[in-house]
Enzyme design. Structure first.
Site, mmCIF file in Angstrom:
data_model
loop_
_atom_site.group_PDB
_atom_site.id
_atom_site.type_symbol
_atom_site.label_atom_id
_atom_site.label_comp_id
_atom_site.label_asym_id
_atom_site.label_seq_id
_atom_site.Cartn_x
_atom_site.Cartn_y
_atom_site.Cartn_z
ATOM 1 N N THR A 173 0.851 -1.187 0.000
ATOM 2 C CA THR A 173 0.000 0.000 0.000
ATOM 3 C C THR A 173 0.889 1.240 0.000
ATOM 4 O OG1 THR A 173 -1.758 1.190 1.174
ATOM 5 C CG2 THR A 173 -0.179 0.002 2.534
ATOM 6 N N HIS B 123 2.362 -11.684 14.109
ATOM 7 C CA HIS B 123 3.413 -12.289 14.936
ATOM 8 C C HIS B 123 3.110 -13.747 15.273
ATOM 9 C CE1 HIS B 123 7.009 -12.294 17.073
ATOM 10 N NE2 HIS B 123 6.825 -11.325 17.966
#
Length: 409
Positions: free
Chosen positions: A320, A372
């Site tokens: 993006t 994560h």
């Protein structure tokens, strides 16, 4: 003959669409394949073409949610096409009979409702809505029996904006499109359902700027108007980094990790209907020209509202670019079920230390948001460093020291 037009399926996972806009009116004559409506799905806005010529009868209103396969309009194929000239208006009568003058008696004012124990008391559903809006029931006028606050009263209630001191204070309440609601739902889910972290780095854009300045004119002339932009360098750097750190190109599926041996890069673009994320398929196999041409094709389709569900299906990693709007730094949100997203930002000349000397260079901050649960810190930092290295040494790491061959000049 009456033809029933049903909502076609935009994609396998889509069960419902919303009528965004009718492009014709009830009773209009339509031609076959003429666009008669725009329908919103949770992935894209699509045009609905007429299946035959004839007079149309609408069976759904704008804003209605309609199941795939449901009838939205009827077309009378036996109706004759009207001539171009509008029918002559009926001649107005020369004289009109005088109307008898009638004095209307002023209506009597309704007696003010008597306050009872129920006045201003919300129903359970209304109380829940008011609590969510953080609105005190005493500030809402109830329209229910004996002044009770109904669910509709709660839905229409707006929080106090303070004591006005003059000036325009208008407001407008509009329903979000199905696409916008789906984007909002996915963004909230990404925040709530992933262990999202963001790591940052900065890139010296001087080497890329030098290459673009040297070859962009020849590149555009050679490749039919396709420009040599920054996105091709970033896409090539991302596919190289994904090969070095394959966990970033993976997804969670329950108790399993799904790894991919291809790079489908989603490119976030801003379209007229909101955020859209078309996919560049197998970007690892594309040249600089191939990447730029594909991004241009998808961007034009998004801008013109012609993007399809298939164009936005899939993707293993997202890029993006908030820099086109002037963003200096941000923390992009993961595009689920993907595990990573790279955020680009604006390029600003800043002083940096080079070989012990202070020099001015065009610099860009880059950000990697990652899940994560599947990507550890070593992989995430290493991945972003690999992108930085490729962008600061594109001649060797992205072009194999042969820019003319890499750019197909």
């Amino acid at each position: 003959m009456i033809l029933e037009m049903k909502v076609p399926s935009p994609g396998e996972s889509i069960k419902e669409v919303e009528i965004a806009t009718w492009l014709v009116k009830d009773g209009d004559y339509v031609e076959k394949d003429q666009a008669i409506a725009e329908v919103d799905s949770d992935k894209a806005t699509l045009e609905l073409p007429a299946e035959a010529s004839g007079t149309i009868t609408l069976k759904a209103e704008e804003g209605d949610a309609v199941a795939v396969g449901a009838v939205v309009c009827l077309i009378d194929t036996s109706a004759a096409k009207p001539s171009g000239a509008a029918p002559a208006a009926a001649e107005a009568p020369k004289a009109e009979a005088p109307k008898a003058e009638v004095k209307a008696e002023a209506p009597k004012a309704a007696p003010a409702p008597t306050a009872t124990y129920a006045s201003g008391t919300p129903s359970p559903a209304a109380r829940k809505i008011l609590d969510e809006k953080n609105i005190t029931p005493s500030t809402v006028s109830g329209t229910g029996k004996d002044g009770r606050i109904t669910k509709e009263d709660a839905l229409n209630a707006v929080p106090s904006m303070g004591t006005p001191t003059g000036g325009n204070r208008g407001s407008e309440r509009t329903k979000l499109s199905m696409l916008r609601r789906k984007v909002a739902e996915r963004l909230v889910a990404a925040k709530n359902e992933t262990a999202m972290l963001t790591t940052f780095n900065e890139v010296n854009m001087t080497p890329i700027n030098n290459l673009r300045n040297e070859y962009k004119d020849a590149f555009k002339a050679k490749h039919a108007g396709v420009g040599l932009g920054y996105m091709s360098f970033f896409t090539k750097a991302v596919t190289r980094a994904l090969a070095l750190y394959p966990d970033v190109n993976s997804m969670m599926d329950g108790d399993y990790k799904v790894a991919y041996d291809f790079c489908d890069i989603s490119i976030a673009v801003s379209g007229p209907k909101g955020l859209m994320v078309p996919v560049v398929r197998n970007a690892e196999n594309l040249t600089f020209r191939g990447v730029e041409a594909e991004i241009k094709r998808l961007a034009i389709k998004a801008r013109d509202g012609q993007i399809t569900v298939d164009d936005m299906t899939g993707g293993t990693f997202t890029i993006t670019n908030g820099g086109v709007f002037g963003s200096m730094l941000s923390t992009p949100i993961i595009n689920p079920p993907q595990s990573g997203i790279l955020g680009m930002h604006n390029i600003i000349e800043r002083p940096i230390a080079v070989n012990g000397k202070v020099e001015i260079h065009p610099m860009m901050y880059v950000a990697l948001s990652y899940d994560h649960r599947i990507i550890d810190g070593r992989e995430s930092v290493g991945f972003l460093v690999a992108i930085k290295e490729a962008l600061e040494n594109p001649l060797e790491l992205l072009m194999d020291n042969n820019p003319k061959k890499a750019l197909e000049l």
